[in-house]
Scaffold this motif. Structure first.
Motif, PDB file in Angstrom:
ATOM      1  N   UNK A   1       0.834  -1.206   0.000  1.00 27.66           N
ATOM      2  CA  UNK A   1       0.000   0.000   0.000  1.00 27.66           C
ATOM      3  C   UNK A   1       0.868   1.254   0.000  1.00 27.66           C
ATOM      4  N   UNK A   2       1.929   1.238   0.810  1.00 27.04           N
ATOM      5  CA  UNK A   2       2.833   2.382   0.842  1.00 27.04           C
ATOM      6  C   UNK A   2       3.515   2.610  -0.493  1.00 27.04           C
ATOM      7  N   UNK A   3       3.964   1.536  -1.138  1.00 24.11           N
ATOM      8  CA  UNK A   3       4.601   1.655  -2.445  1.00 24.11           C
ATOM      9  C   UNK A   3       3.648   2.206  -3.483  1.00 24.11           C
ATOM     10  N   UNK A   4       2.408   1.738  -3.450  1.00 23.57           N
ATOM     11  CA  UNK A   4       1.392   2.249  -4.383  1.00 23.57           C
ATOM     12  C   UNK A   4       1.145   3.734  -4.144  1.00 23.57           C
ATOM     13  N   UNK A   5       0.990   4.115  -2.873  1.00 25.83           N
ATOM     14  CA  UNK A   5       0.716   5.514  -2.545  1.00 25.83           C
ATOM     15  C   UNK A   5       1.876   6.419  -2.951  1.00 25.83           C
ATOM     16  N   UNK A   6       3.099   5.971  -2.716  1.00 23.54           N
ATOM     17  CA  UNK A   6       4.266   6.764  -3.117  1.00 23.54           C
ATOM     18  C   UNK A   6       4.321   6.923  -4.628  1.00 23.54           C
ATOM     19  N   UNK A   7       3.981   5.857  -5.346  1.00 18.88           N
ATOM     20  CA  UNK A   7       3.958   5.935  -6.808  1.00 18.88           C
ATOM     21  C   UNK A   7       2.917   6.914  -7.303  1.00 18.88           C
ATOM     22  N   UNK A   8       1.744   6.888  -6.668  1.00 20.21           N
ATOM     23  CA  UNK A   8       0.694   7.847  -7.035  1.00 20.21           C
ATOM     24  C   UNK A   8       1.177   9.277  -6.841  1.00 20.21           C
ATOM     25  N   UNK A   9       1.775   9.540  -5.682  1.00 25.03           N
ATOM     26  CA  UNK A   9       2.210  10.909  -5.376  1.00 25.03           C
ATOM     27  C   UNK A   9       3.320  11.349  -6.314  1.00 25.03           C
ATOM     28  N   UNK A  10       4.275  10.455  -6.606  1.00 24.79           N
ATOM     29  CA  UNK A  10       5.374  10.796  -7.520  1.00 24.79           C
ATOM     30  C   UNK A  10       4.855  11.055  -8.926  1.00 24.79           C
ATOM     31  N   UNK A  11       3.730  10.433  -9.276  1.00 24.19           N
ATOM     32  CA  UNK A  11       3.143  10.617 -10.600  1.00 24.19           C
ATOM     33  C   UNK A  11       2.235  11.823 -10.708  1.00 24.19           C
ATOM     34  N   UNK A  12       2.124  12.611  -9.643  1.00 25.13           N
ATOM     35  CA  UNK A  12       1.343  13.839  -9.701  1.00 25.13           C
ATOM     36  C   UNK A  12      -0.038  13.767  -9.101  1.00 25.13           C
ATOM     37  N   UNK A  13      -0.410  12.619  -8.527  1.00 23.39           N
ATOM     38  CA  UNK A  13      -1.712  12.501  -7.865  1.00 23.39           C
ATOM     39  C   UNK A  13      -1.611  13.119  -6.474  1.00 23.39           C
ATOM     40  N   UNK A  14      -2.495  14.037  -6.170  1.00 19.14           N
ATOM     41  CA  UNK A  14      -2.444  14.748  -4.883  1.00 19.14           C
ATOM     42  C   UNK A  14      -3.577  14.364  -3.944  1.00 19.14           C
ATOM     43  N   UNK A  15      -4.461  13.463  -4.401  1.00 17.54           N
ATOM     44  CA  UNK A  15      -5.633  13.108  -3.606  1.00 17.54           C
ATOM     45  C   UNK A  15      -5.693  11.582  -3.494  1.00 17.54           C
TER      46      UNK A  15
END
Length: 229
Positions: A105-119
């Motif tokens: 879950x942490x890896x997925x969330x970090x990937x989302x944030x690095x890709x520009x997802x803010x929510x």
């Protein structure tokens, strides 16, 4: 407000309820499901699946690339994790639980944030706390903390109690849970799904971290049903 969702855990019990609710939502332009293995495709052109090895060291980087492509459309994009072992956690070692609930879950969330997802929307559980003496609640608290530290502009944490309509919840447990008031009682699985969608559709202007327990999820679900009635 048109939105898109990048989701992991979308083939699980709660995740499937979220995907069903997304399909019923006209404002949802796209759903990308990150799966470990291919499943029967959803009969809706807005939904597609991407197969990734969640144990691979490059998993966050691969998620980031998908997130970037979704953000490039210019719509609001939410990351969502519906991963959760729940009742089956009794059969898992603490190390295995942490590897999934915090590592993946942490890896997925970090990937989302690095890709520009803010929510981001996160499935957790009632009673989650890093100081809990109950192993599962403690690990859920650690998962919440790990995702909070990533720094999303908006983070919605869903903390259901006993989930009715879930194959892992015996019918008698769901029935008894209806006698328990508050956050540890029973909530319908489909209400959780609609509550996630209410966050996606109505939370685009909101910031900060919000915790949604049974009552708040039911309220959000009813609001969504009334809107489409």
């Amino acid at each position: 407000m048109v939105f898109r969702v990048l989701i992991v855990g979308g083939t699980g019990q709660v995740g499937s309820a979220v995907v069903r609710a997304l399909i019923a939502e006209p404002a949802c332009a796209e759903v990308v499901m990150i799966n470990r293995r291919e499943v029967s495709p959803v009969a809706d052109p807005r939904v597609r699946q991407v197969i990734l090895d969640t144990a691979d060291a490059t998993f966050p980087e691969q998620v980031s690339k998908i997130a970037q492509a979704m953000v490039a459309h210019g719509d609001v994009v939410y990351g969502a994790s519906c991963i959760g072992v729940g009742k089956g956690s009794l059969n898992w070692s603490e190390e295995a639980l942490k590897a999934l609930e915090i590592g993946v879950v942490g890896g997925f969330a970090r990937g989302c944030r690095a890709g520009g997802i803010t929510r981001f929307a996160l499935l957790s559980a009632a009673g989650s706390s890093t100081t809990s003496r109950i192993r599962y609640a403690r690990i859920m608290g650690q998962k919440e903390e790990a995702v909070r530290e990533i720094g999303f502009q908006r983070l919605a944490i869903f903390r259901p109690g006993i989930i009715a309509g879930n194959v892992h919840t015996p019918g008698y447990v769901a029935w008894l849970g209806r006698l328990i008031p508050g956050s540890f009682g029973t909530i319908e699985q489909d209400d959780i799904g609609r509550a996630f969608v209410a966050e996606f559709a109505e939370g685009s202007a909101l910031t900060g971290t919000v915790y949604l327990e049974n009552g708040a999820m039911r309220k959000a679900s009813f609001s969504r049903r009334d809107r489409h009635a």
